[in-house]
Enzyme design. Structure first.
Site, PDB file in Angstrom:
ATOM      1  N   SER A 147       0.837  -1.205   0.000  1.00 14.79           N
ATOM      2  CA  SER A 147       0.000   0.000   0.000  1.00 14.79           C
ATOM      3  C   SER A 147       0.866   1.247   0.000  1.00 14.79           C
ATOM      4  O   SER A 147       2.039   1.212   0.413  1.00 14.79           O
ATOM      5  CB  SER A 147      -0.899   0.006   1.242  1.00 14.79           C
ATOM      6  OG  SER A 147      -1.536   1.255   1.431  1.00 14.79           O
TER       7      SER A 147
ATOM      8  N   TYR B 291      -1.955  -1.000  10.460  1.00 10.04           N
ATOM      9  CA  TYR B 291      -2.083  -1.421   9.061  1.00 10.04           C
ATOM     10  C   TYR B 291      -0.867  -0.984   8.252  1.00 10.04           C
ATOM     11  O   TYR B 291      -0.274  -1.775   7.504  1.00 10.04           O
ATOM     12  CB  TYR B 291      -3.363  -0.818   8.490  1.00 10.04           C
ATOM     13  CG  TYR B 291      -3.581  -1.033   7.012  1.00 10.04           C
ATOM     14  CD1 TYR B 291      -4.119  -2.230   6.531  1.00 10.04           C
ATOM     15  CD2 TYR B 291      -3.296  -0.036   6.089  1.00 10.04           C
ATOM     16  CE1 TYR B 291      -4.352  -2.424   5.177  1.00 10.04           C
ATOM     17  CE2 TYR B 291      -3.521  -0.218   4.730  1.00 10.04           C
ATOM     18  CZ  TYR B 291      -4.044  -1.413   4.283  1.00 10.04           C
ATOM     19  OH  TYR B 291      -4.275  -1.594   2.934  1.00 10.04           O
TER      20      TYR B 291
END
Length: 293
Positions: free
Chosen positions: A188, A201
């Site tokens: 990401s 995350y």
């Protein structure tokens, strides 16, 4: 994807969206606008003809878009979903089968080592081998108070889903991946530009970059490539299920909107194809213009 040249800023819906909240893990049909997985636009050209592929989190979002694209490129697809996502999983099955390929949907929580082993065993039983392993399933939950709001339970769930599952599945699949096969992870933009409210995350996504590059070097002499895709904001059920504000989601990207899952799928197709034969240990950034290292 469509061959028609378009302005990427206006090609897909732009914020502001209506505020929407869902219980985790979220459902596609309740989203407004509904995500585009390439149903009407993706056209295959045989890049993955005859491949046997495994995709985690293939019921919706990026995973569904990849499953659809792989099928239209000629691959059979086995994918995982959580039991709460069964309705979404049925739609992915339909899309793969409509493309004339085999679809195998397996309920699986990759936080559990035994579940990961059962998944690989099922894939080998169904296909005999695994040509492409796409590790895409992930967990996130926004915490406005960052580290002070992240419980040990949440931290453990995030790491077990995003890292332990990747580790177990890669290790278990290796004996069944032939020369020329590949592993494709999903990292990401958060790996490089972490948001405080997604601290746990983002931490896992940074680790996925390191894992991808290290494993790629180890497997190079076996002829197995390992790469990753690093999306920016993407309009998937995870957003209304884990983020408090959906109205302006994606507006911060230079293109001024979130990506649709269909815009991520071509990167996964390319990395799985023979056209990417000299590409390993790479991170393909698809961030909507956010510069990354």
């Amino acid at each position: 994807m469509s061959e028609q040249q378009q302005n990427p800023v206006t090609q897909h819906p732009q914020p502001e969206f209506e505020q929407q909240d869902q219980q985790h893990p979220g459902h596609t049909e309740e989203m407004r606008p509904e995500p585009d997985h390439g149903e009407s636009s993706y056209r295959g050209s045989g890049k993955l003809e005859g491949r046997r592929t495994v995709i985690t989190g293939g019921d919706s979002g990026i995973g569904r878009a990849v499953a659809l694209a792989y099928a239209r490129e000629g691959a059979d697809v086995l994918f995982t979903y959580l039991e709460a996502e069964e309705k979404d999983a049925r739609e992915t099955v339909r899309l793969v089968e409509d493309a004339g390929r085999r679809a195998v949907a397996v309920p699986c929580d990759i936080r559990e080592e035994a579940a990961c082993q059962a998944l690989i065993d099922r894939a080998v039983e169904e296909f005999g081998r695994i040509d492409v392993l796409v590790i895409n399933a992930a967990y996130q939950m926004s915490q406005p108070d960052s580290i002070e709001g992240i419980t040990t339970e949440q931290f453990d769930r995030t790491l077990r889903t995003n890292l332990y599952g990747m580790f177990w599945l890669s290790k278990m699949a290796l004996p069944h991946i032939p020369e020329g096969g590949s592993i494709i992870n999903t990292t990401s933009v958060q790996a490089y530009k972490p948001s405080p409210h997604l601290l746990d995350y983002a931490t896992t996504k940074g680790a996925i970059v390191t894992f991808t590059q290290g494993l790629a070097q180890y497997l190079a002499d076996r002829g197995i490539r390992v790469n990753a895709v690093a999306p920016g904001p993407v309009w998937t059920p995870l957003i209304p299920a884990t983020m408090p504000d959906t109205e302006e989601f994606g507006k911060q990207s230079p293109l001024g909107r979130p990506a649709q899952p269909a815009e991520m799928a071509p990167a996964y197709v390319f990395l799985a194809s023979q056209e990417a034969s000299f590409i390993t240990a790479e991170i393909v950034n698809a961030t909507g213009g956010t510069p990354l290292p």
